[in-house]
Design a protein around this motif. Sequence first.
Motif, PDB file in Angstrom:
ATOM      1  N   TYR A  81      34.051   2.866  82.968  1.00 51.62           N
ATOM      2  CA  TYR A  81      33.835   1.580  82.336  1.00 51.62           C
ATOM      3  C   TYR A  81      34.489   1.396  80.989  1.00 51.62           C
ATOM      4  CZ  TYR A  81      31.463  -2.601  80.486  1.00 51.62           C
ATOM      5  OH  TYR A  81      30.961  -3.666  79.728  1.00 51.62           O
ATOM      6  N   LEU A  82      35.256   0.295  80.930  1.00 47.68           N
ATOM      7  CA  LEU A  82      35.953  -0.102  79.521  1.00 47.68           C
ATOM      8  C   LEU A  82      35.660  -1.123  79.111  1.00 47.68           C
ATOM      9  CD1 LEU A  82      39.740   0.853  80.629  1.00 47.68           C
ATOM     10  CD2 LEU A  82      38.030   2.475  79.687  1.00 47.68           C
ATOM     11  N   GLY A  83      35.028  -2.103  79.766  1.00 47.11           N
ATOM     12  CA  GLY A  83      34.444  -3.589  79.174  1.00 47.11           C
ATOM     13  C   GLY A  83      34.274  -4.301  80.346  1.00 47.11           C
ATOM     14  N   ALA A  84      34.034  -5.637  79.924  1.00 51.69           N
ATOM     15  CA  ALA A  84      33.487  -6.669  80.972  1.00 51.69           C
ATOM     16  C   ALA A  84      34.451  -7.738  80.422  1.00 51.69           C
ATOM     17  CB  ALA A  84      32.247  -7.022  80.613  1.00 51.69           C
ATOM     18  N   ILE A  85      34.648  -8.748  81.569  1.00 49.13           N
ATOM     19  CA  ILE A  85      34.933 -10.298  81.485  1.00 49.13           C
ATOM     20  C   ILE A  85      33.991 -10.984  82.255  1.00 49.13           C
ATOM     21  CG2 ILE A  85      36.922  -9.730  82.874  1.00 49.13           C
ATOM     22  CD1 ILE A  85      38.574 -11.411  81.104  1.00 49.13           C
ATOM     23  N   PRO A 108      34.687   0.144  72.264  1.00 54.09           N
ATOM     24  CA  PRO A 108      35.369   0.735  70.786  1.00 54.09           C
ATOM     25  C   PRO A 108      36.341   1.760  71.258  1.00 54.09           C
ATOM     26  CG  PRO A 108      33.173   0.022  70.295  1.00 54.09           C
ATOM     27  CD  PRO A 108      33.442   0.189  71.685  1.00 54.09           C
ATOM     28  N   SER A 109      36.028   2.658  72.100  1.00 51.64           N
ATOM     29  CA  SER A 109      36.813   3.849  72.259  1.00 51.64           C
ATOM     30  C   SER A 109      38.286   3.387  73.125  1.00 51.64           C
ATOM     31  CB  SER A 109      36.229   5.065  72.847  1.00 51.64           C
ATOM     32  OG  SER A 109      35.710   4.660  74.342  1.00 51.64           O
ATOM     33  N   ALA A 110      38.220   2.179  73.736  1.00 48.33           N
ATOM     34  CA  ALA A 110      39.253   1.906  74.743  1.00 48.33           C
ATOM     35  C   ALA A 110      40.016   0.768  73.822  1.00 48.33           C
ATOM     36  CB  ALA A 110      38.715   1.568  75.952  1.00 48.33           C
ATOM     37  N   ARG A 111      39.899   0.360  72.807  1.00 51.11           N
ATOM     38  CA  ARG A 111      40.609  -0.675  72.192  1.00 51.11           C
ATOM     39  C   ARG A 111      41.910  -0.540  71.844  1.00 51.11           C
ATOM     40  NH1 ARG A 111      35.408  -2.983  68.702  1.00 51.11           N
ATOM     41  NH2 ARG A 111      34.418  -3.492  70.494  1.00 51.11           N
ATOM     42  N   ARG A 112      42.764  -1.457  71.571  1.00 53.97           N
ATOM     43  CA  ARG A 112      44.095  -1.391  71.269  1.00 53.97           C
ATOM     44  C   ARG A 112      44.994  -0.586  72.185  1.00 53.97           C
ATOM     45  NH1 ARG A 112      44.704  -2.195  65.274  1.00 53.97           N
ATOM     46  NH2 ARG A 112      46.513  -1.038  65.505  1.00 53.97           N
ATOM     47  N   ARG A 113      44.684  -0.860  73.296  1.00 63.05           N
ATOM     48  CA  ARG A 113      45.611  -0.349  74.395  1.00 63.05           C
ATOM     49  C   ARG A 113      45.981  -1.477  75.348  1.00 63.05           C
ATOM     50  NH1 ARG A 113      41.588   4.495  76.131  1.00 63.05           N
ATOM     51  NH2 ARG A 113      41.129   5.175  74.122  1.00 63.05           N
ATOM     52  N   GLY A 114      45.547  -2.763  75.053  1.00 62.16           N
ATOM     53  CA  GLY A 114      46.139  -3.943  75.934  1.00 62.16           C
ATOM     54  C   GLY A 114      45.224  -4.311  76.858  1.00 62.16           C
ATOM     55  N   HIS A 115      43.773  -3.709  77.186  1.00 63.58           N
ATOM     56  CA  HIS A 115      42.981  -3.859  78.107  1.00 63.58           C
ATOM     57  C   HIS A 115      42.481  -5.199  78.285  1.00 63.58           C
ATOM     58  CE1 HIS A 115      43.123   0.382  79.295  1.00 63.58           C
ATOM     59  NE2 HIS A 115      42.357   0.688  78.243  1.00 63.58           N
ATOM     60  N   ALA A 116      42.044  -5.571  77.310  1.00 61.74           N
ATOM     61  CA  ALA A 116      41.513  -7.056  77.062  1.00 61.74           C
ATOM     62  C   ALA A 116      42.760  -8.320  77.591  1.00 61.74           C
ATOM     63  CB  ALA A 116      41.037  -7.478  75.576  1.00 61.74           C
ATOM     64  N   PRO A 145      42.852  -9.712  66.792  1.00 65.33           N
ATOM     65  CA  PRO A 145      43.067  -9.145  68.085  1.00 65.33           C
ATOM     66  C   PRO A 145      42.890 -10.204  69.194  1.00 65.33           C
ATOM     67  CG  PRO A 145      42.228  -7.469  66.545  1.00 65.33           C
ATOM     68  CD  PRO A 145      41.858  -8.672  65.697  1.00 65.33           C
ATOM     69  N   SER A 146      41.669 -10.651  69.137  1.00 66.19           N
ATOM     70  CA  SER A 146      41.355 -11.499  70.265  1.00 66.19           C
ATOM     71  C   SER A 146      42.100 -12.565  70.234  1.00 66.19           C
ATOM     72  CB  SER A 146      39.759 -11.904  69.909  1.00 66.19           C
ATOM     73  OG  SER A 146      39.374 -12.559  71.024  1.00 66.19           O
ATOM     74  N   ALA A 147      42.434 -13.042  69.118  1.00 70.90           N
ATOM     75  CA  ALA A 147      43.433 -14.578  69.079  1.00 70.90           C
ATOM     76  C   ALA A 147      44.841 -13.944  69.735  1.00 70.90           C
ATOM     77  CB  ALA A 147      43.383 -14.949  67.467  1.00 70.90           C
ATOM     78  N   ARG A 148      45.451 -12.915  69.418  1.00 69.71           N
ATOM     79  CA  ARG A 148      46.516 -12.453  69.841  1.00 69.71           C
ATOM     80  C   ARG A 148      46.398 -12.258  71.424  1.00 69.71           C
ATOM     81  NH1 ARG A 148      48.288  -8.365  65.309  1.00 69.71           N
ATOM     82  NH2 ARG A 148      46.336  -7.553  65.689  1.00 69.71           N
ATOM     83  N   THR A 149      45.129 -11.720  71.986  1.00 72.68           N
ATOM     84  CA  THR A 149      45.094 -11.697  73.482  1.00 72.68           C
ATOM     85  C   THR A 149      44.966 -13.090  74.046  1.00 72.68           C
ATOM     86  OG1 THR A 149      43.825  -9.677  73.380  1.00 72.68           O
ATOM     87  CG2 THR A 149      43.213 -10.965  75.151  1.00 72.68           C
ATOM     88  N   ILE A 150      44.452 -13.943  73.676  1.00 73.19           N
ATOM     89  CA  ILE A 150      44.434 -15.285  74.158  1.00 73.19           C
ATOM     90  C   ILE A 150      45.862 -15.928  74.110  1.00 73.19           C
ATOM     91  CG2 ILE A 150      43.412 -17.732  73.835  1.00 73.19           C
ATOM     92  CD1 ILE A 150      40.848 -16.154  72.620  1.00 73.19           C
ATOM     93  N   GLU A 151      46.401 -15.890  72.990  1.00 71.74           N
ATOM     94  CA  GLU A 151      47.889 -16.232  72.830  1.00 71.74           C
ATOM     95  C   GLU A 151      49.020 -15.896  73.668  1.00 71.74           C
ATOM     96  OE1 GLU A 151      48.385 -15.978  68.516  1.00 71.74           O
ATOM     97  OE2 GLU A 151      46.840 -17.563  67.857  1.00 71.74           O
TER      98      GLU A 151
END
Length: 175
Positions: A81-85, A108-116, A145-151
């Motif tokens: 499990y890496l996260g949820a949406i 936290p351990s899966a962030r900064r890898r482009g998953h979101a 980081p979230s703003a960049r994901t959305i953009e």
Amino acid sequence: MPELVEPAVRFRASWMQACQEWGPGAHQDGSGLRLAGPDLDSAAGFEAWVERLRAQADRSLALPQDRVHATHLWIVQDGTYLGAIDVRHRLNALLLEGGGNIGYSVRPSARRRGHATWALGRVLPVARDLGLERVLLTCDDGNTPSARTIEANGGVLEDVRATALGLKRRYWITL
């Protein structure tokens, strides 16, 4: 390669490890934790929560006045499990002001890898299939980081406003 899957009991151990990373009481956008009971640590409590998450997508079921139907998906890779949406099927007043149609979080351990960014791109067709023509996404004003994901997924900033949930950047994505 990650995948989006419906919440399932088979990910319980990995989900519990992710919760330890977040720490007690941490808010996890898109996770549906508000639907969890007090016994989430037990196997039976976790299973009941997973069933509530899955049922929330069923538009034939009545929901309390302050809730909206939502499709919950988990970001999983190699059984971890890496996260949820989640995709909220409509906006009520609170979601329109500051919550949006889609919420997501990555452990936290899966962030900064482009998953979101990946997950948001994969869930937009789900929103379109639900009949949505555009979706609102929000993030805290300081959450770069979230703003960049959305953009990166076509989000167009409408405004930054003070809401009941704090200062929020509000983006629209046309589907």
